[in-house]
Write a protein that holds these residues in place. Structure first.
Motif, PDB file in Angstrom:
ATOM      1  N   LEU A  72      66.469 -30.677  42.844  1.00 43.42           N
ATOM      2  CA  LEU A  72      67.222 -31.477  41.884  1.00 43.42           C
ATOM      3  C   LEU A  72      68.000 -30.566  40.935  1.00 43.42           C
ATOM      4  O   LEU A  72      67.727 -29.370  40.834  1.00 43.42           O
ATOM      5  CB  LEU A  72      66.271 -32.371  41.079  1.00 43.42           C
ATOM      6  CG  LEU A  72      65.475 -33.404  41.887  1.00 43.42           C
ATOM      7  CD1 LEU A  72      64.414 -34.051  41.009  1.00 43.42           C
ATOM      8  CD2 LEU A  72      66.404 -34.466  42.488  1.00 43.42           C
ATOM      9  N   SER A 174      69.412 -36.032  40.419  1.00 43.35           N
ATOM     10  CA  SER A 174      70.260 -35.753  41.580  1.00 43.35           C
ATOM     11  C   SER A 174      71.500 -34.970  41.142  1.00 43.35           C
ATOM     12  O   SER A 174      72.061 -35.231  40.078  1.00 43.35           O
ATOM     13  CB  SER A 174      70.693 -37.062  42.244  1.00 43.35           C
ATOM     14  OG  SER A 174      69.578 -37.765  42.733  1.00 43.35           O
ATOM     15  N   ASP A 202      65.706 -41.650  40.238  1.00 38.23           N
ATOM     16  CA  ASP A 202      65.616 -40.395  40.974  1.00 38.23           C
ATOM     17  C   ASP A 202      65.110 -39.224  40.151  1.00 38.23           C
ATOM     18  O   ASP A 202      64.884 -38.144  40.678  1.00 38.23           O
ATOM     19  CB  ASP A 202      67.007 -40.023  41.520  1.00 38.23           C
ATOM     20  CG  ASP A 202      68.028 -39.825  40.394  1.00 38.23           C
ATOM     21  OD1 ASP A 202      67.803 -40.372  39.305  1.00 38.23           O
ATOM     22  OD2 ASP A 202      69.024 -39.113  40.619  1.00 38.23           O
TER      23      ASP A 202
END
Length: 274
Positions: A72, A174, A202
């Motif tokens: 990430l 992300s 996320d």
């Protein structure tokens, strides 16, 4: 050696994992060279923010934070010392209104975790007519910095570790400009943000707090809306094995270069790896 164990609690509407070692930090045998004078050049502190107070456990935390957020884009708020972090990282931050707060003097998950509070960078105290007052020195707000490598995380630690306690919060989301804009938008505005809203679907949140003075304690807090149940447990077990291996070969470390060569295996990361 004291094994790392995460305690799962339900807070902020999501599952949150706390590592609270108290006085039993993960590394119990320390390299004697941390208490000696170091030669000029690369040192345990310059490379890993390790000294004779916050010792090898800091390298373990750096690796743990980095591996928890693998894959990430990582952005960090070094609590309070925004402009110092800008100097150590060599870049300007994105300004946001809110930062996370952990009370390092408390010993339970519930009492330590204060959630989001207004960013308090660049303030100092002055004596006023009614006692001590807060004076704003520079730009208001906290600073959100991108972290490209574990070395960036260490550089951020260099800015904050001199207090009784220090704190760095990492938001991993992300990759991409649009997702970063949503993260910054969630950390701005007059309304106190909810952790679940900041993370979205996320994101992974990791707060690293390091207690330096007596009565201040370390912690690692991990949160996500996704099911992280196996990740903190697996990484904690791996960290424990790495510490055990390090302590077994501690007597082989004769110099600062020996110590620095041992740190990537202890931390589980290379400082310059993405």
């Amino acid at each position: 050696m004291h094994p790392i164990r995460f305690e799962a609690v339900q807070r902020h509407g999501i599952r949150v994992f706390h590592y609270l070692p108290g006085d039993d930090v993960v590394v119990s045998r320390h390299w004697p060279g941390l208490f000696e004078e170091w030669p000029e050049g690369r040192t345990p502190f310059s490379e890993w923010a390790v000294n004779n107070n916050n010792m090898e456990e800091v390298a373990v935390y750096v690796g743990l934070v980095w591996r928890l957020t693998a894959g990430l884009a990582r952005y960090a708020i070094p609590t309070y010392y925004r402009d110092d972090a800008a100097r150590t990282l060599g870049r300007e931050p994105t300004l946001v209104d809110w930062e996370y707060e952990v009370d390092a003097e408390q010993v339970t998950a519930e009492s330590r975790d204060n959630g989001f509070v207004p960013g308090s960078s660049d303030v100092r105290f002055r004596r006023g007519p009614t006692g001590w007052e807060v004076e704003r020195v520079g730009r208001a707000g906290a600073g959100l910095f991108p972290l490209a490598t574990p070395r960036d995380l260490v550089s951020a630690l260099h800015a904050v570790v001199f207090d009784a306690s220090s704190e760095i919060t990492v938001f991993a989301v992300s990759p991409g400009a649009e997702r970063f804009e949503r993260l910054t938008a969630a950390l701005r505005g007059p309304v106190r943000p909810a952790l679940a809203d900041v993370l979205g679907d996320d994101g992974i949140f990791v707060d690293l707090t390091i207690g330096s003075d007596v009565g201040n304690y370390d912690s690692v807090i991990v949160a996500s809306q996704t099911d992280l149940r196996s990740l903190p447990t697996a990484l904690a077990a791996d960290c424990t094995k790495r510490v055990e291996s390090y302590e077994q070969r501690l007597d082989e470390l004769r110099s600062v270069p020996d110590f620095l060569r041992a740190m990537p295996a202890l931390a589980g990361v290379d400082l310059d790896a993405s």
